[in-house]
Write a protein that holds these residues in place. Sequence first.
Motif, PDB file in Angstrom:
ATOM      1  N   ASP A 127       0.861  -1.184   0.000  1.00  0.00           N
ATOM      2  CA  ASP A 127       0.000   0.000   0.000  1.00  0.00           C
ATOM      3  C   ASP A 127       0.895   1.230   0.000  1.00  0.00           C
ATOM      4  O   ASP A 127       1.802   1.339   0.821  1.00  0.00           O
ATOM      5  CB  ASP A 127      -0.891  -0.002   1.249  1.00  0.00           C
ATOM      6  CG  ASP A 127      -2.044   0.981   1.139  1.00  0.00           C
ATOM      7  OD1 ASP A 127      -1.901   2.002   0.449  1.00  0.00           O
ATOM      8  OD2 ASP A 127      -3.096   0.725   1.760  1.00  0.00           O
ATOM      9  N   ASP A 128       0.655   2.150  -0.930  1.00  0.00           N
ATOM     10  CA  ASP A 128       1.466   3.366  -1.006  1.00  0.00           C
ATOM     11  C   ASP A 128       1.034   4.429  -0.003  1.00  0.00           C
ATOM     12  O   ASP A 128       1.734   5.421   0.181  1.00  0.00           O
ATOM     13  CB  ASP A 128       1.418   3.957  -2.418  1.00  0.00           C
ATOM     14  CG  ASP A 128       2.289   3.175  -3.386  1.00  0.00           C
ATOM     15  OD1 ASP A 128       3.298   2.610  -2.945  1.00  0.00           O
ATOM     16  OD2 ASP A 128       1.948   3.117  -4.578  1.00  0.00           O
ATOM     17  N   ARG A 192       1.695  11.219  -8.784  1.00  0.00           N
ATOM     18  CA  ARG A 192       0.970  11.965  -7.763  1.00  0.00           C
ATOM     19  C   ARG A 192       0.944  11.148  -6.469  1.00  0.00           C
ATOM     20  O   ARG A 192       0.484  10.008  -6.469  1.00  0.00           O
ATOM     21  CB  ARG A 192      -0.460  12.278  -8.224  1.00  0.00           C
ATOM     22  CG  ARG A 192      -1.223  13.197  -7.265  1.00  0.00           C
ATOM     23  CD  ARG A 192      -2.654  13.424  -7.746  1.00  0.00           C
ATOM     24  NE  ARG A 192      -2.699  14.061  -9.056  1.00  0.00           N
ATOM     25  CZ  ARG A 192      -2.573  15.365  -9.258  1.00  0.00           C
ATOM     26  NH1 ARG A 192      -2.376  16.172  -8.229  1.00  0.00           N
ATOM     27  NH2 ARG A 192      -2.635  15.852 -10.474  1.00  0.00           N
ATOM     28  N   PHE A 193       1.433  11.730  -5.388  1.00  0.00           N
ATOM     29  CA  PHE A 193       1.456  11.011  -4.113  1.00  0.00           C
ATOM     30  C   PHE A 193       0.024  10.702  -3.679  1.00  0.00           C
ATOM     31  O   PHE A 193      -0.809  11.616  -3.584  1.00  0.00           O
ATOM     32  CB  PHE A 193       2.155  11.824  -3.031  1.00  0.00           C
ATOM     33  CG  PHE A 193       3.632  12.005  -3.266  1.00  0.00           C
ATOM     34  CD1 PHE A 193       4.500  10.930  -3.124  1.00  0.00           C
ATOM     35  CD2 PHE A 193       4.145  13.235  -3.633  1.00  0.00           C
ATOM     36  CE1 PHE A 193       5.860  11.091  -3.334  1.00  0.00           C
ATOM     37  CE2 PHE A 193       5.509  13.405  -3.838  1.00  0.00           C
ATOM     38  CZ  PHE A 193       6.360  12.317  -3.702  1.00  0.00           C
ATOM     39  N   PRO A 194      -0.300   9.433  -3.410  1.00  0.00           N
ATOM     40  CA  PRO A 194      -1.691   9.094  -3.080  1.00  0.00           C
ATOM     41  C   PRO A 194      -2.167   9.672  -1.760  1.00  0.00           C
ATOM     42  O   PRO A 194      -3.362   9.881  -1.572  1.00  0.00           O
ATOM     43  CB  PRO A 194      -1.662   7.554  -3.035  1.00  0.00           C
ATOM     44  CG  PRO A 194      -0.236   7.191  -2.831  1.00  0.00           C
ATOM     45  CD  PRO A 194       0.576   8.254  -3.488  1.00  0.00           C
ATOM     46  N   THR A 195      -1.244   9.952  -0.838  1.00  0.00           N
ATOM     47  CA  THR A 195      -1.648  10.480   0.465  1.00  0.00           C
ATOM     48  C   THR A 195      -1.919  11.974   0.413  1.00  0.00           C
ATOM     49  O   THR A 195      -2.955  12.447   0.879  1.00  0.00           O
ATOM     50  CB  THR A 195      -0.570  10.185   1.523  1.00  0.00           C
ATOM     51  OG1 THR A 195      -0.360   8.775   1.602  1.00  0.00           O
ATOM     52  CG2 THR A 195      -1.002  10.699   2.885  1.00  0.00           C
ATOM     53  N   SER A 196      -0.984  12.726  -0.179  1.00  0.00           N
ATOM     54  CA  SER A 196      -1.119  14.185  -0.182  1.00  0.00           C
ATOM     55  C   SER A 196      -1.787  14.739  -1.437  1.00  0.00           C
ATOM     56  O   SER A 196      -2.296  15.854  -1.431  1.00  0.00           O
ATOM     57  CB  SER A 196       0.265  14.833  -0.039  1.00  0.00           C
ATOM     58  OG  SER A 196       1.056  14.573  -1.203  1.00  0.00           O
ATOM     59  N   GLY A 197      -1.769  13.962  -2.531  1.00  0.00           N
ATOM     60  CA  GLY A 197      -2.304  14.450  -3.801  1.00  0.00           C
ATOM     61  C   GLY A 197      -1.366  15.375  -4.542  1.00  0.00           C
ATOM     62  O   GLY A 197      -1.716  15.889  -5.607  1.00  0.00           O
ATOM     63  N   LYS A 198      -0.154  15.593  -4.012  1.00  0.00           N
ATOM     64  CA  LYS A 198       0.805  16.484  -4.651  1.00  0.00           C
ATOM     65  C   LYS A 198       1.614  15.735  -5.701  1.00  0.00           C
ATOM     66  O   LYS A 198       1.860  14.536  -5.571  1.00  0.00           O
ATOM     67  CB  LYS A 198       1.743  17.083  -3.610  1.00  0.00           C
ATOM     68  CG  LYS A 198       1.050  17.987  -2.600  1.00  0.00           C
ATOM     69  CD  LYS A 198       2.055  18.555  -1.605  1.00  0.00           C
ATOM     70  CE  LYS A 198       1.367  19.483  -0.608  1.00  0.00           C
ATOM     71  NZ  LYS A 198       2.330  20.041   0.382  1.00  0.00           N
TER      72      LYS A 198
END
Length: 293
Positions: A127-128, A192-198
């Motif tokens: 899980d990322d 795109r980072f899955p946690t931050s959306g950045k």
Amino acid sequence: MDNLAEITAFVRAAETLSFVAAGRATGVSASAVGKQIARLETTLGVRLFQRSTRRVNLTEAGQMYYERCRRVLDELADARAMLSQVSQTPRGKLRVGLPVTAYRFLMPLLPAFAQQYPDIELDLDFDDRIVDLIDNGLDVVIRSGDLPDSTLMSRRAGPFRFVLCASPGYLATHGTPQTPQALEAHRCIRFRFPTSGKLQPWAFVADVAHEPKLSTSLTCNNMEALLSATTHGLGIAYMPDFLARDALADGHLQTFLGDYLVNPGQFWMLWPSSRHLSPKLRVFVDFMCNRML
């Protein structure tokens, strides 16, 4: 030197505020507990308890002494537990949290681990997202980048670096960039980072004339999808070298501008803070860190 039995009796009495309960915990009578504490008070030259016919309470000095003695007894208990575990065979289920792409460097290591520790059952959770170890029932996680939680125990594992790459077909059509600024004329595939959306930044050396303004043609929050899009000729991508390794080796990808890139990556082993490692966790951390370096 203070007698350990007297200190133990004192700590149990301080925890329960009862000589009777302390006696049950230590296997002696309430009278014996009272005598042990009296000897301790004589040795220290201070009163540890205020006594009445109905109850006992810690004095201010007693509270200070209890806090220190409690830590000493905890350390002794941990030392005994650690020594007892040395002779134990590592066994049982170990739940490991990893990034989705981690199978690329982890799986080649597992046959040797399984042969050396056949009684450990690995339960791998890919899980990322950055998840809470305790809430998700994980024993240890492998993560990259900055340490997310200072309350976790950590150990440095393997380093990696980032590469810029594209398929031979894409480069044949659009040309190979010779400078970071040339990337502005290309189709860029972004993670795109899955946690931050950045969007993940592309890190270049400090002496680059100016950081290129990337023209993003595709974004995705999964590294495997990023790799697949790149090998299918959709553009240029910035990815970890372990992700691109097989595709580079078989000619499906080509890399470039390596001298302009900085910010090498770092993997960490993270586990919940505790006084000692279980045998199965200890051997897993040691094994993986030694082989990922």
